[in-house]
Write a protein that holds these residues in place. Structure first.
Motif, PDB file in Angstrom:
ATOM      1  N   MET A   1      -2.434  13.920 -23.971  1.00 42.42           N
ATOM      2  CA  MET A   1      -2.332  15.115 -23.161  1.00 42.42           C
ATOM      3  C   MET A   1      -2.358  14.683 -21.688  1.00 42.42           C
ATOM      4  O   MET A   1      -3.208  13.899 -21.279  1.00 42.42           O
ATOM      5  N   TYR A  40       3.371  20.907 -20.522  1.00 46.64           N
ATOM      6  CA  TYR A  40       3.222  19.706 -21.343  1.00 46.64           C
ATOM      7  C   TYR A  40       2.068  19.854 -22.330  1.00 46.64           C
ATOM      8  O   TYR A  40       2.170  19.427 -23.479  1.00 46.64           O
ATOM      9  N   ARG A  41       0.974  20.463 -21.886  1.00 45.31           N
ATOM     10  CA  ARG A  41      -0.151  20.672 -22.808  1.00 45.31           C
ATOM     11  C   ARG A  41       0.262  21.575 -23.961  1.00 45.31           C
ATOM     12  O   ARG A  41      -0.108  21.346 -25.107  1.00 45.31           O
ATOM     13  N   ARG A  42       1.053  22.596 -23.655  1.00 45.88           N
ATOM     14  CA  ARG A  42       1.524  23.503 -24.708  1.00 45.88           C
ATOM     15  C   ARG A  42       2.439  22.778 -25.682  1.00 45.88           C
ATOM     16  O   ARG A  42       2.344  22.949 -26.891  1.00 45.88           O
ATOM     17  N   ASP A  44       2.373  19.644 -26.386  1.00 45.68           N
ATOM     18  CA  ASP A  44       1.521  18.764 -27.188  1.00 45.68           C
ATOM     19  C   ASP A  44       0.852  19.514 -28.335  1.00 45.68           C
ATOM     20  O   ASP A  44       0.549  18.931 -29.372  1.00 45.68           O
ATOM     21  N   GLN A  45       0.617  20.810 -28.170  1.00 52.40           N
ATOM     22  CA  GLN A  45      -0.037  21.604 -29.210  1.00 52.40           C
ATOM     23  C   GLN A  45       0.913  21.970 -30.347  1.00 52.40           C
ATOM     24  O   GLN A  45       0.468  22.285 -31.445  1.00 52.40           O
TER      25      GLN A  45
END
Length: 69
Positions: A1, A40-42, A44-45
């Motif tokens: 992340m 980017y965090r989304r 990665d999820q």
């Protein structure tokens, strides 16, 4: 992340490229990075889709030498 960079990290990157910026500039850049980093965090999820295999691979074989003549 992806992690948000610190001002010191941005300062080192800027120094690498011969850039000189104020702390206010670094703080501004950190603020500008929030939306892309949230994206980017989304990503990665999310789970990566796995397509069904139409033609599965086999173990293969070693071809035989053909004798000529």
């Amino acid at each position: 992340m992806p992690a948000r960079p610190t001002i010191e990290q941005l300062r080192e990157i800027a120094k690498t490229y011969g850039m000189h910026m104020s702390d206010a500039d670094y703080t501004s850049f950190i603020g500008l990075m929030e939306a892309p980093l949230a994206s980017y965090r989304r990503i990665d999820q999310l789970t990566e889709p796995a397509l069904p295999v139409r033609y599965p691979r086999t173990g293969g074989y070693r071809p035989q030498l053909r004798k000529t003549g």
